[in-house]
Design a protein around this motif. Structure first.
Motif, PDB file in Angstrom:
ATOM      1  N   CYS A  57      -4.234  -6.266  -2.645  1.00 31.69           N
ATOM      2  CA  CYS A  57      -3.092  -7.111  -2.255  1.00 31.69           C
ATOM      3  C   CYS A  57      -3.009  -8.476  -2.929  1.00 31.69           C
ATOM      4  O   CYS A  57      -2.011  -8.804  -3.558  1.00 31.69           O
ATOM      5  CB  CYS A  57      -3.116  -7.326  -0.751  1.00 31.69           C
ATOM      6  SG  CYS A  57      -3.017  -5.801   0.196  1.00 31.69           S
ATOM      7  N   ASP A  74       0.807  -1.228   0.000  1.00 32.13           N
ATOM      8  CA  ASP A  74       0.000   0.000   0.000  1.00 32.13           C
ATOM      9  C   ASP A  74       0.843   1.282   0.000  1.00 32.13           C
ATOM     10  O   ASP A  74       0.369   2.338   0.419  1.00 32.13           O
ATOM     11  CB  ASP A  74      -0.981   0.055   1.194  1.00 32.13           C
ATOM     12  CG  ASP A  74      -2.075  -1.002   1.127  1.00 32.13           C
ATOM     13  OD1 ASP A  74      -2.047  -1.846   0.217  1.00 32.13           O
ATOM     14  OD2 ASP A  74      -2.974  -0.975   1.994  1.00 32.13           O
ATOM     15  N   LYS A 115      -5.788   2.954  -3.853  1.00 30.56           N
ATOM     16  CA  LYS A 115      -6.100   1.519  -3.751  1.00 30.56           C
ATOM     17  C   LYS A 115      -7.580   1.224  -4.020  1.00 30.56           C
ATOM     18  O   LYS A 115      -8.437   2.021  -3.661  1.00 30.56           O
ATOM     19  CB  LYS A 115      -5.717   1.078  -2.326  1.00 30.56           C
ATOM     20  CG  LYS A 115      -5.998  -0.367  -1.979  1.00 30.56           C
ATOM     21  CD  LYS A 115      -5.454  -0.708  -0.593  1.00 30.56           C
ATOM     22  CE  LYS A 115      -5.804  -2.128  -0.211  1.00 30.56           C
ATOM     23  NZ  LYS A 115      -5.175  -2.541   1.056  1.00 30.56           N
TER      24      LYS A 115
HETATM   25 MG    MG Z   1      -1.625  -3.816  -0.629  1.00 34.17          MG
END
Ligand code: MG
Length: 447
Positions: free
Chosen positions: A75, A36, A294
């Protein structure tokens, strides 16, 4: 006359005194993967108050890419793509895994670690895995000789931490060595120093035979913890403390390579799995001038820092605008190692010549997937959004309806939609997306 690929394949299979061609060349790989970390979070990518002297030096001694992409804005799929060289939709790992999940990276997928192991490499994974925590999915079942780390995200536990509410449904966080849980709820403030110690120990132990070290940091994913040495030291606050400790860790890895005489035959890469988790507000990183973060297919979700260094191989002091993708690492590492790439349909390209600065900028076509949805495409400087998972479209409050077209080199922030002025180009890009989906459907490679 053999072409280069056939030559490398043949050479990799030839054994001399028990060592393959690749082993004799001893090309090593260290892949450091932050979690991140945004496009704008490093000193060398323009952050005004986060201090990253080791990464800045790594960029000065190597190459810094300004248009490098993860293959997913979250992720699990981003890691699946990194290790298989395939869009995550091909392996079915399109969504984030949780402690209650029973799935993981299928045994039929060939990972970067397996490709290199086949050429005589020693392999190790340290840190966050997030491709399945049940035994059959662990790194040790996917080509890694050893594993040390937390098998999923550090917020997947019952407790509240800085920037993260925790979730009572989750079990305590496991720290694993190989296939065993060695601790639960380890002190997260000590994770980066512990991972670093393990990485340095591995680099020392690896000396003499080629190796691949995959070092995936737990941070700066929330909750944010830095060790006492870094806590409260960064002008950027706790997020800065965490990133500055990761920078320190990079410095320790580079130092260990230099001290063991492996600097010149080791390609070190530093990058991030996806953009900043903006919903975490001050605990989130920055995508710099890029839009959103994200979980979206705006540039801030998937365009990430990418630094490569290997003295004598990666051309130094260079900023490259070549569009690249995590999908390229498997074919690139395989070519550099003289290892045979897997038979599976691959989506990336060998970027060895770009790393060596031997090639002019090439036009690339890259696709932006979010879960099972193909949302956007980039060809050359043009990016077309067909759909988006962003809230403003979902809620119907967007001032513009897709398709939206942006010229990313003129407008990296995706502010000025020019679809109406370029109807034929928009149509062409929509056709490219349909053709890509058909290739995925038929299991054909994108290359
Ligand atoms: Mg991530």
């Amino acid at each position: 006359m053999l072409d280069r690929r056939t030559f490398l394949r043949t050479a990799a299979g030839v054994s001399s005194a028990g060592l393959s061609f690749a082993a004799r060349r001893r090309q090593n790989f260290v892949l450091i993967y932050a979690d991140d970390l945004g496009y704008g979070d490093l000193g060398c990518y323009g952050h005004p108050t986060i201090r990253t002297p080791n990464l800045d030096r790594m960029a000065a001694e190597g190459a810094k890419f300004t248009q490098w992409y993860s293959a997913s804005p979250v992720c699990t799929p981003s890691r699946a793509a990194l290790l298989t060289g395939r869009y995550p939709v091909r392996s079915g790992l399109t969504r984030v895994l949780f402690p209650q999940s029973t799935g993981g990276l299928p045994a039929g997928e060939t990972t970067l670690a397996e490709v290199l192991k086949g050429a005589g490499y020693q392999t190790a994974a340290i840190g966050k895995w997030h491709l399945g925590h049940l035994p059959q999915y662990l790194p040790t079942r996917h080509g890694f000789d050893s594993y040390y780390g937390i098998p999923y995200s550090n917020d997947m536990h019952p407790y509240e931490g800085p920037g993260s509410p925790g979730n009572a449904k989750h079990p305590p966080l496991p720290l694993m060595r190989d296939e065993s849980v060695i601790e639960t709820e380890p002190d997260q403030a000590m994770l980066t120093p512990r991972y670093t110690e393990e990485a340095v120990r591995k680099i020392r132990a690896f000396r003499g035979r080629p190796f691949f070290l995959y070092y995936a940091h737990t941070f700066p994913h929330v909750p944010l913890y830095a060790s006492p040495r870094f806590r409260g030291t960064s002008p950027r606050g706790v997020y800065g403390d965490v990133v500055e400790e990761i920078d320190w860790s990079v410095g320790e890895v580079l130092k260990a390579l230099a001290e063991t005489g492996q600097e010149k035959n080791t390609l070190v890469i530093f990058t991030s799995d996806n953009g900043p988790w903006l919903a975490r507000r001050v605990h989130a990183g920055s995508a710099g001038l890029l839009r959103e973060g994200k979980m979206t297919t705006w540039e801030g979700g998937v365009r990430v820092p990418f630094i490569a260094r290997q003295p004598g191989v990666v051309a130094p002091r260079r900023t490259s605008a070549q569009a690249g993708s995590m999908l390229d690492l498997l074919p690139t590492f395989a070519a550099m190692a003289g290892a045979a790439p897997p038979r599976a349909a691959l989506d990336g390209e060998d970027l060895t010549r770009e790393l060596r600065a031997e090639a002019p900028l090439r036009e690339r076509t890259l696709f932006y997937w979010n879960a099972e949805e193909l949302c956007a495409v980039r060809q050359g400087p043009w990016k077309l959004h067909r759909v988006s998972n962003t809230a403003e479209w979902k809620s119907g409050t967007s001032k513009h309806d897709p398709p939206l077209l942006f010229h990313l080199e003129h407008d990296p922030s995706e502010k000025y939609d020019v679809a109406a002025e370029n109807p034929e180009l928009a149509r062409h890009l929509l056709e490219l997306m349909a053709a890509h989906e058909a290739k995925i459907e038929r299991g054909e490679p994108q290359r």
